[in-house]
Design an enzyme around this catalytic site. Sequence first.
Site, PDB file in Angstrom:
ATOM      1  CB  SER A 154      -5.764   4.149   1.645  1.00 34.66           C
ATOM      2  OG  SER A 154      -5.938   5.463   1.151  1.00 34.66           O
ATOM      3  CE  LYS A 181       4.844   7.479  -1.526  1.00 33.18           C
ATOM      4  NZ  LYS A 181       3.967   7.904   0.240  1.00 33.18           N
ATOM      5  CB  THR A 217      -1.658  13.025   5.424  1.00 36.02           C
ATOM      6  OG1 THR A 217      -3.079  12.013   5.190  1.00 36.02           O
ATOM      7  CG2 THR A 217      -1.278  13.070   6.304  1.00 36.02           C
ATOM      8  CE  LYS A 236      -4.264   1.835   0.367  1.00 31.27           C
ATOM      9  NZ  LYS A 236      -3.630   2.194  -0.503  1.00 31.27           N
ATOM     10  CG  ASN A 264      -5.587  16.802   1.241  1.00 30.63           C
ATOM     11  OD1 ASN A 264      -6.545  16.968   2.027  1.00 30.63           O
ATOM     12  ND2 ASN A 264      -4.808  15.982   1.883  1.00 30.63           N
ATOM     13  CE  LYS A 292       3.601   6.908   6.279  1.00 27.59           C
ATOM     14  NZ  LYS A 292       3.066   7.524   5.773  1.00 27.59           N
TER      15      LYS A 292
HETATM   16  N1  GLU Z   1       0.676   8.799   0.597  1.00 34.03           N
HETATM   17  C1  GLU Z   1       0.020   8.964   1.873  1.00 34.03           C
HETATM   18  C2  GLU Z   1       1.172   8.292   2.614  1.00 34.03           C
HETATM   19  O1  GLU Z   1       2.072   8.835   2.457  1.00 34.03           O
HETATM   20  C3  GLU Z   1      -0.954   7.635   1.842  1.00 34.03           C
HETATM   21  C4  GLU Z   1      -1.042   6.374   1.005  1.00 34.03           C
HETATM   22  C5  GLU Z   1      -1.857   5.495   1.599  1.00 34.03           C
HETATM   23  O2  GLU Z   1      -3.305   5.929   1.542  1.00 34.03           O
HETATM   24  O3  GLU Z   1      -1.969   4.489   0.942  1.00 34.03           O
HETATM   25  O4  GLU Z   1       1.664   7.518   3.653  1.00 34.03           O
END
Ligand code: GLU
Length: 431
Positions: free
Chosen positions: A356, A104, A188, A68, A219, A92
């Site tokens: 998410s 990513k 976030t 993810k 954002n 994370k």
């Molecule tokens: N881009 C966000 C992060 O760095 C969200 C990633 C997601 O929702 O999968 O945590």
Amino acid sequence: MSDSLFADASKRLEEAMKYVAISDDALEHLKYPKSSLAVSIPVRMDDGSLKIFQGYRVRYDDTRGPTKGGVRYHPNVCMDEVQSLAFWMTFKCAVLNLPFGGAKGGITLNPKELSKMELERLSRGYVDAIADFIGPDIDIPAPDVYTNPMIMGWMMDQYNIIRRQITPAVVTGKPISMGGSLGRDTATATGAFYAIQIIMPKFDKLPEDTTVAIQGFGNAGAWLAELLFTAGYKVVAVSDSQGGIYAKNGLDIPRIRQYKTSSKGIKALYCQDTVCDIADNQSITNEELLALDVDILIPAALENQITQENVNDVKAKFIFEVANGPVASGADKILEERGIYVFPDILVNAGGVTVSYFEWVQNRSGLYWTLEEVNQRLRQKMVEETEHIWKISQELAISMRTAAYVHALHRLGEAINAKGTRDYYINGGMS
Ligand code: GLU
């Protein structure tokens, strides 16, 4: 590659290992990405010319579930950065106990230079190129720097066209009308806000006595500024890529947000204006913002903002990392020695990926939650994991960052070991 971002990111793992009895197998496993993909994306531009963009997707580790992580559109995107961001996503997701591994993606470009139609063709082209690499049970993209629900909607739609079936759970952060979750756009910031509210009372700090500076008004930064302002914190400085503004007695955040969003160009997706244009505040540079004498400093832009070079300028007492990797590993020790508390990205900004996950669950069950349900579940997760990491950091007398990695390593190590370890085979297996 000794000074690469990934080499720097891996140092946190080495530090945390001192406090975790993790098998050599598990450790070896976590040193390398599972798979990395680099693609060229041809895009027909509005003037008829053809341009080729470079795109990436890295799936770092999937031991705990499908991978993810977001997709970033930025001129600095490269394999090293995407791999580092995928590594952070792995930890994370483990910190928040989400049933996901880390990934990513990104495309190297300045998205502000493209028209909306060009961005749509590029986003669909990216999915064409990575379609076999992603899927609701394999790898699930989401928004990151300079990507948003509209782009996620195009990506999900393109995937549906390729697969000839409606698959909302392949992408999160979608528009609500296409199966997105309520509360994902603010997640976030909301998660970071909960983290601040859990931590600050431990230091007997009340909102009205707490000054805050926020680097980055995208954002996450903008929503967080608004939440903090509404809760009574004194947000004295904010900045964007063009510079920042400062007001000793606190900024009028709703007015700044309204200004930024109302000035969005009609042709493209990004606003043309900057917070600097709001005339009645003192203007400051991004470097000056990082050096302000405030209680809380919130880097909410990009990685490597506080490094060995400028760490001694930092005067804040608390740093909450809303960006991914804003403090370089070389600055960690110095901040610690100077008594500055750093609350790490893999905890503080995890609200985004947590909601998410909720979106993915809702897509798969077909039952959609209210905003209150989403925020209540997010709060519960943030409280649980923040308190757990706080406890580890107090008991072992280690930084919150190392404690967060220790916490994640326990979960990752357990999952990796459950697949089979050297000990398991040497000692004859089943007990
Ligand atoms: N881009 C966000 C992060 O760095 C969200 C990633 C997601 O929702 O999968 O945590």
